[in-house]
Motif scaffolding. Sequence first.
Motif, PDB file in Angstrom:
ATOM      1  N   SER A 134      53.204  60.528  53.256  1.00 29.32           N
ATOM      2  CA  SER A 134      54.487  59.619  54.729  1.00 29.32           C
ATOM      3  C   SER A 134      53.707  59.540  55.954  1.00 29.32           C
ATOM      4  O   SER A 134      53.933  58.858  56.929  1.00 29.32           O
ATOM      5  CB  SER A 134      55.412  60.747  55.280  1.00 29.32           C
ATOM      6  N   ALA A 135      52.139  59.691  55.559  1.00 29.64           N
ATOM      7  CA  ALA A 135      50.942  59.932  57.424  1.00 29.64           C
ATOM      8  C   ALA A 135      50.092  58.340  56.779  1.00 29.64           C
ATOM      9  O   ALA A 135      49.603  58.332  57.521  1.00 29.64           O
ATOM     10  CB  ALA A 135      49.622  61.045  56.571  1.00 29.64           C
ATOM     11  N   TYR A 136      50.477  58.233  55.550  1.00 27.51           N
ATOM     12  CA  TYR A 136      49.507  56.977  55.985  1.00 27.51           C
ATOM     13  C   TYR A 136      49.615  55.355  55.979  1.00 27.51           C
ATOM     14  O   TYR A 136      49.228  54.514  56.504  1.00 27.51           O
ATOM     15  CB  TYR A 136      49.385  56.280  54.167  1.00 27.51           C
ATOM     16  N   GLY A 137      50.911  55.001  57.126  1.00 25.14           N
ATOM     17  CA  GLY A 137      51.758  53.991  57.973  1.00 25.14           C
ATOM     18  C   GLY A 137      50.509  53.917  59.207  1.00 25.14           C
ATOM     19  O   GLY A 137      50.351  55.592  59.577  1.00 25.14           O
ATOM     20  N   CYS A 138      50.409  53.170  59.528  1.00 28.68           N
ATOM     21  CA  CYS A 138      50.431  52.817  61.228  1.00 28.68           C
ATOM     22  C   CYS A 138      50.912  53.777  62.403  1.00 28.68           C
ATOM     23  O   CYS A 138      50.347  54.358  63.193  1.00 28.68           O
ATOM     24  CB  CYS A 138      50.530  51.189  61.523  1.00 28.68           C
ATOM     25  N   SER A 139      52.382  54.295  62.221  1.00 32.63           N
ATOM     26  CA  SER A 139      53.212  54.886  63.043  1.00 32.63           C
ATOM     27  C   SER A 139      53.582  55.993  62.870  1.00 32.63           C
ATOM     28  O   SER A 139      53.905  57.184  63.246  1.00 32.63           O
ATOM     29  CB  SER A 139      53.945  53.836  63.060  1.00 32.63           C
ATOM     30  N   ALA A 140      52.525  56.492  61.696  1.00 34.90           N
ATOM     31  CA  ALA A 140      52.303  58.090  61.622  1.00 34.90           C
ATOM     32  C   ALA A 140      52.395  59.127  62.676  1.00 34.90           C
ATOM     33  O   ALA A 140      53.164  59.629  62.730  1.00 34.90           O
ATOM     34  CB  ALA A 140      51.692  58.204  60.102  1.00 34.90           C
ATOM     35  N   HIS A 141      51.442  58.632  63.461  1.00 34.39           N
ATOM     36  CA  HIS A 141      51.148  59.844  63.934  1.00 34.39           C
ATOM     37  C   HIS A 141      51.362  60.015  65.454  1.00 34.39           C
ATOM     38  O   HIS A 141      51.965  60.618  66.363  1.00 34.39           O
ATOM     39  CB  HIS A 141      49.199  59.208  64.856  1.00 34.39           C
ATOM     40  N   THR A 142      52.500  58.478  65.634  1.00 36.30           N
ATOM     41  CA  THR A 142      53.628  58.363  66.832  1.00 36.30           C
ATOM     42  C   THR A 142      54.653  59.382  66.672  1.00 36.30           C
ATOM     43  O   THR A 142      55.349  59.820  66.716  1.00 36.30           O
ATOM     44  CB  THR A 142      54.069  56.762  66.821  1.00 36.30           C
ATOM     45  N   MET A 143      54.845  58.947  64.971  1.00 39.96           N
ATOM     46  CA  MET A 143      56.329  59.705  64.588  1.00 39.96           C
ATOM     47  C   MET A 143      55.604  61.118  64.576  1.00 39.96           C
ATOM     48  O   MET A 143      56.952  62.398  64.780  1.00 39.96           O
ATOM     49  CB  MET A 143      56.442  59.340  62.818  1.00 39.96           C
ATOM     50  N   LYS A 144      54.717  61.699  64.127  1.00 35.82           N
ATOM     51  CA  LYS A 144      54.598  62.850  64.278  1.00 35.82           C
ATOM     52  C   LYS A 144      54.407  63.420  66.066  1.00 35.82           C
ATOM     53  O   LYS A 144      54.386  64.665  66.400  1.00 35.82           O
ATOM     54  CB  LYS A 144      52.856  63.712  63.784  1.00 35.82           C
ATOM     55  N   LEU A 145      53.528  62.770  66.850  1.00 38.08           N
ATOM     56  CA  LEU A 145      53.921  63.114  68.261  1.00 38.08           C
ATOM     57  C   LEU A 145      55.842  63.521  68.963  1.00 38.08           C
ATOM     58  O   LEU A 145      56.075  64.293  69.845  1.00 38.08           O
ATOM     59  CB  LEU A 145      53.622  62.281  69.301  1.00 38.08           C
ATOM     60  N   ILE A 146      56.298  62.116  68.368  1.00 38.54           N
ATOM     61  CA  ILE A 146      57.739  62.291  68.751  1.00 38.54           C
ATOM     62  C   ILE A 146      58.318  63.387  67.832  1.00 38.54           C
ATOM     63  O   ILE A 146      58.952  64.184  68.466  1.00 38.54           O
ATOM     64  CB  ILE A 146      58.803  61.483  67.688  1.00 38.54           C
ATOM     65  N   ARG A 147      58.216  64.171  66.936  1.00 35.37           N
ATOM     66  CA  ARG A 147      58.834  65.118  66.215  1.00 35.37           C
ATOM     67  C   ARG A 147      58.668  66.667  67.245  1.00 35.37           C
ATOM     68  O   ARG A 147      59.247  67.258  67.721  1.00 35.37           O
ATOM     69  CB  ARG A 147      58.230  65.572  65.274  1.00 35.37           C
ATOM     70  N   ARG A 148      57.068  66.789  67.153  1.00 30.56           N
ATOM     71  CA  ARG A 148      56.581  68.350  67.862  1.00 30.56           C
ATOM     72  C   ARG A 148      57.098  67.951  69.252  1.00 30.56           C
ATOM     73  O   ARG A 148      56.294  68.937  69.773  1.00 30.56           O
ATOM     74  CB  ARG A 148      54.818  67.638  67.656  1.00 30.56           C
ATOM     75  N   TYR A 149      56.219  67.236  70.386  1.00 32.79           N
ATOM     76  CA  TYR A 149      57.375  66.972  71.821  1.00 32.79           C
ATOM     77  C   TYR A 149      58.313  66.680  72.001  1.00 32.79           C
ATOM     78  O   TYR A 149      59.236  66.338  73.304  1.00 32.79           O
ATOM     79  CB  TYR A 149      56.146  66.151  72.084  1.00 32.79           C
ATOM     80  N   LYS A 150      59.252  66.420  71.314  1.00 35.64           N
ATOM     81  CA  LYS A 150      60.729  66.567  71.396  1.00 35.64           C
ATOM     82  C   LYS A 150      61.466  64.921  72.683  1.00 35.64           C
ATOM     83  O   LYS A 150      61.413  65.086  72.927  1.00 35.64           O
ATOM     84  CB  LYS A 150      61.398  67.772  71.849  1.00 35.64           C
ATOM     85  N   ILE A 151      60.785  64.230  71.998  1.00 31.83           N
ATOM     86  CA  ILE A 151      60.529  62.426  72.538  1.00 31.83           C
ATOM     87  C   ILE A 151      61.763  61.815  72.414  1.00 31.83           C
ATOM     88  O   ILE A 151      62.224  62.014  71.042  1.00 31.83           O
ATOM     89  CB  ILE A 151      59.183  61.941  72.890  1.00 31.83           C
ATOM     90  N   LYS A 152      62.440  61.718  73.180  1.00 31.25           N
ATOM     91  CA  LYS A 152      64.293  60.621  72.805  1.00 31.25           C
ATOM     92  C   LYS A 152      64.321  59.726  73.422  1.00 31.25           C
ATOM     93  O   LYS A 152      65.123  58.728  72.448  1.00 31.25           O
ATOM     94  CB  LYS A 152      64.861  61.918  73.027  1.00 31.25           C
ATOM     95  N   GLY A 153      62.934  58.650  74.124  1.00 25.58           N
ATOM     96  CA  GLY A 153      63.546  58.125  74.293  1.00 25.58           C
ATOM     97  C   GLY A 153      62.970  56.307  73.488  1.00 25.58           C
ATOM     98  O   GLY A 153      62.422  57.026  72.854  1.00 25.58           O
TER      99      GLY A 153
END
Length: 399
Positions: A134-153
């Motif tokens: 699930s980490a090969y896409g361009c947005s994978a790092h963004t998804m990791k940040l969203i989950r780890r830092y609980k970003i809701k916006g």
Amino acid sequence: MMKPVLVTGMGIISAIGENLSENHESLRHARTGISRAVHFKSHYASLLPFGEINVSNDHLKQSLGLEDSKGYTRTCLLADKAFNEAVADAGLSQADISSFDTALISASTVGGMCLTDQLYEDANLKSAGSEYLSAYGCSAHTMKLIRRYKIKGFTDTINTACSSSANAIMLGARLIRSGRAQRVIVGGVDSLAKYTVNGFNALKILSENPCKPFDVNRDGLNLGEAAAYLVLESQEAASGKKVYARVAGYGNANDAHHPSAMSDEAIGAIRSMKEAMEVAGVTCDQIDYVNAHGTGTQNNDQVELYGLSALFEQIPPFGSTKSYTGHTLGAAGAVEAIFSILSINHAELFPSLHVKTPIANYPNSPIAAYTKTEKVNYVLSNSFGFGGNCTSLVFAGVN
């Protein structure tokens, strides 16, 4: 009236430093990070210089407390490192980060394809399926940040090649100016990958030496890796905080001239620079410094200089900080935005390295030596991507 967009936090990791202060010191002392790669394993690692971050993935995991986490590529780790520094620098609380008024706009070109060999194994069913599926896409790092830092916006990931994170900054600024967000964390990340190294090598634009942007004998670029994030806030959200600078203007244009080259007439470059200054409400003679895209290729540097000379009656002091970091692709716009803001904050102009014989027929040469000046009010930062996607940003001092 459009709301001002203020920069209250910055975080960066690149070949010249693991944090903001280390990057600044390297710029001030003209220390390049371009050398032989140690951590990047490739046929070309022993043949070509790169702007590699001299930190292993294991060290990054340990420093971030991610030793037991799965699916973190080097791209994800670098993004987390710079993001963490930026939000801490801005003094953001968990409530701030998780607020629906806080957006995240990130950027990348390589994404998880930094694991080129593992991607090949997984894609061709030569593995049992790795932790990176699930980490090969361009947005994978963004998804990791969203989950780890609980970003809701609101969140987004941009890939417009080398202008990617400059466009992230532009979109973030527009969200704040239009009242759609009070705070936007913007930036980008890219790590070295066989995928991009082999691709750029096929284009015959990788230099065997440290790149020399705007030198008549330039012979190509050096690929680098980096992550950089800025915290942009509205005037209300930034009340009482330290403020580094203001995102004063931005412009984007696409000349669609060629998949990997700019038009000789610099159509997109001129338009993006002109639009950025118009949005900022400044004239050409108010720009104190240009952080040029300056990759070191024959086409790019010639066209950018042509565009600057067509727009400016007298080209301001200019240079390319890619001679320090290498070309960091999707991270370049954010990296150079931070360098531009450091120039404003400290009234410093950083030299463009390795230039021995400047390109002829232009009255101005790149900045040759570190210069402490009286004041840097406005900086124009250029990021020109493949496919003709050209973005220019204007940063302004706040005092």
